[in-house]
Design an enzyme around this catalytic site. Structure first.
Site, PDB file in Angstrom:
ATOM      1  N   ASP A  44       9.876  88.514  -2.958  1.00 16.33           N
ATOM      2  CA  ASP A  44       8.621  87.991  -3.515  1.00 16.33           C
ATOM      3  C   ASP A  44       7.899  89.090  -4.265  1.00 16.33           C
ATOM      4  O   ASP A  44       7.320  88.859  -5.318  1.00 16.33           O
ATOM      5  CB  ASP A  44       7.746  87.410  -2.402  1.00 16.33           C
ATOM      6  CG  ASP A  44       8.324  86.099  -1.897  1.00 16.33           C
ATOM      7  OD1 ASP A  44       9.213  86.131  -1.026  1.00 16.33           O
ATOM      8  OD2 ASP A  44       7.939  85.043  -2.436  1.00 16.33           O
ATOM      9  N   CYS A  64      15.829  82.254   4.392  1.00 14.59           N
ATOM     10  CA  CYS A  64      14.956  81.411   3.588  1.00 14.59           C
ATOM     11  C   CYS A  64      15.768  80.716   2.492  1.00 14.59           C
ATOM     12  O   CYS A  64      16.915  80.318   2.731  1.00 14.59           O
ATOM     13  CB  CYS A  64      13.789  82.222   3.019  1.00 14.59           C
ATOM     14  SG  CYS A  64      12.464  81.201   2.350  1.00 14.59           S
TER      15      CYS A  64
HETATM   16  P1  RI2 Z   1      13.722  83.256  -5.523  1.00 18.98           P
HETATM   17  C1  RI2 Z   1      10.577  82.520  -1.219  1.00 18.98           C
HETATM   18  O1  RI2 Z   1       9.279  82.318  -0.793  1.00 18.98           O
HETATM   19  C2  RI2 Z   1      11.376  83.364  -0.255  1.00 18.98           C
HETATM   20  O2  RI2 Z   1      10.646  84.399   0.341  1.00 18.98           O
HETATM   21  C3  RI2 Z   1      12.452  83.861  -1.194  1.00 18.98           C
HETATM   22  O3  RI2 Z   1      13.173  84.969  -0.703  1.00 18.98           O
HETATM   23  C4  RI2 Z   1      11.597  84.226  -2.399  1.00 18.98           C
HETATM   24  O4  RI2 Z   1      10.647  83.177  -2.498  1.00 18.98           O
HETATM   25  C5  RI2 Z   1      12.344  84.435  -3.672  1.00 18.98           C
HETATM   26  O5  RI2 Z   1      12.838  83.247  -4.199  1.00 18.98           O
HETATM   27  P2  RI2 Z   1       8.630  80.845  -0.487  1.00 18.98           P
HETATM   28  O6  RI2 Z   1       8.078  80.360  -1.834  1.00 18.98           O
HETATM   29  O7  RI2 Z   1      12.849  83.691  -6.664  1.00 18.98           O
HETATM   30  O8  RI2 Z   1       9.644  79.920   0.086  1.00 18.98           O
HETATM   31  O9  RI2 Z   1      14.884  84.186  -5.305  1.00 18.98           O
HETATM   32  O10 RI2 Z   1       7.508  81.160   0.457  1.00 18.98           O
HETATM   33  O11 RI2 Z   1      14.155  81.811  -5.675  1.00 18.98           O
END
Ligand code: RI2
Length: 308
Positions: free
Chosen positions: A194, A125
């Site tokens: 998350d 991701c």
């Molecule tokens: P940071 C994202 O979710 C991913 O799951 C990623 O690992 C998590 O948020 C943490 O992101 P999405 O919003 O806080 O893309 O490390 O569904 O940037």
């Protein structure tokens, strides 16, 4: 951005990433307070409750948003008038946002020590915290290679590889199904979070748990890069983490499959604590088994008084 705009941007993923949505929630409440027109205490509290609900309803899984919103309104009911409430909310929001940004930097420095010259890394991701670790190691002069998963259906992996390539890091994009086959070349996996539950399970982008399983099988280390505001106090009381399901239009185009076929589009999955080597936080590296203690220390024993 005001509360409505922020909530809409979080829901449609214009603002995404667990840390970013938490900071955006705090900032929207600061905007709400700063532009509040009235001075009636009760009306302010009622409107604040509505604003809080709107933000919390924008995306259900990442507890970072819940913690960011609650940290921002903490103590508001103890203030005697609207002026004091506004000042408190604005200050709380600023402290939360500053601490959040500092935590990301510090986690980068701690995590980078786990990367050696010549290492091959996998990530999934687009986690700003995990990428902070990888970029820090690279900036320290370590020669590294990174495999990044595409992360269907939103393909956040494209953002990741662009970021890494801009940095000059040797980067390879792989499709999600290639994880196990590529894992044999990998030394460490770094992922974001998350939500982390009180028993140390990681809730992160769908597919994270298969990275963990493949890493376990291939004896690659599996590290979670997470600020402690991604620890969920709700799970202490037995609440389950809601796994967001998004529109099927993110997976298939209209008319592409028969109407009788169902599509299931969960956004996150759960990785059990036993597949996690360490959680890298702004309070240092810890085992998933330490999450409960850290949470209780941060919240104070009083949270259990109503239960015991
Ligand atoms: P940071 C994202 O979710 C991913 O799951 C990623 O690992 C998590 O948020 C943490 O992101 P999405 O919003 O806080 O893309 O490390 O569904 O940037």
């Amino acid at each position: 951005m005001n509360v409505d705009e922020t909530a809409a941007a979080i829901t449609d993923m214009t603002i995404r990433g667990a840390g970013k949505i938490a900071r955006a929630g705090a900032s929207a409440l600061s905007d709400f307070a700063g532009s509040y027109p009235g001075n009636d205490r009760e009306s302010f509290l009622k409107d604040l409750e509505k604003a809080k609900k709107k933000l919390l309803d924008s995306r259900p899984t990442a507890v970072s948003l819940w913690n960011g919103v609650h940290a921002t309104i903490k103590g508001v009911e103890d203030q005697k008038d609207v002026g004091e409430m506004i000042a408190l909310i604005q200050n709380n929001a600023k402290v939360f946002i500053d601490n959040s940004n500092n935590a990301v930097k510090f986690i980068g420095e701690i995590g980078a020590k786990r990367i050696k010259d010549g290492d091959v890394i996998m990530t999934t991701c687009n986690s700003s915290v995990a990428l902070g670790v990888i970029k820090t190691a690279f900036r320290q002069g370590k020669d590294i290679k990174v495999y990044a998963t595409e992360s269907r259906p939103w393909r956040q992996g494209i953002i990741t590889v662009n970021e890494l390539a801009k940095e000059g890091i040797d980067t390879t994009l792989i499709i999600d199904a290639a994880v196990r086959s590529v894992m044999k070349k990998v030394n460490e996996v770094f992922v974001g979070a998350d939500t982390i539950t009180s028993h140390g399970a990681l809730i992160n982008k769908i597919g994270t748990s298969q990275l963990a399983l493949a890493a376990h099988e291939a004896r690659a280390r599996f590290y979670v890069c997470s600020e402690t505001y991604k620890f969920s106090p709700l799970t202490l009381f037995g609440d389950m983490v809601t796994i967001e399901e998004r529109d099927i239009g993110e997976v298939v185009k209209e008319g592409e499959i028969p109407a009788s076929v169902k599509v299931f589009n969960p956004v996150f999955d759960s990785t059990p604590a036993r597949y996690i080597d360490a959680i890298i936080t702004e309070l240092g590296m810890m085992s998933p088994g330490s999450v409960y203690d850290v949470m209780v220390r941060q919240l104070g024993d009083k949270i259990f008084q109503k239960v015991i």
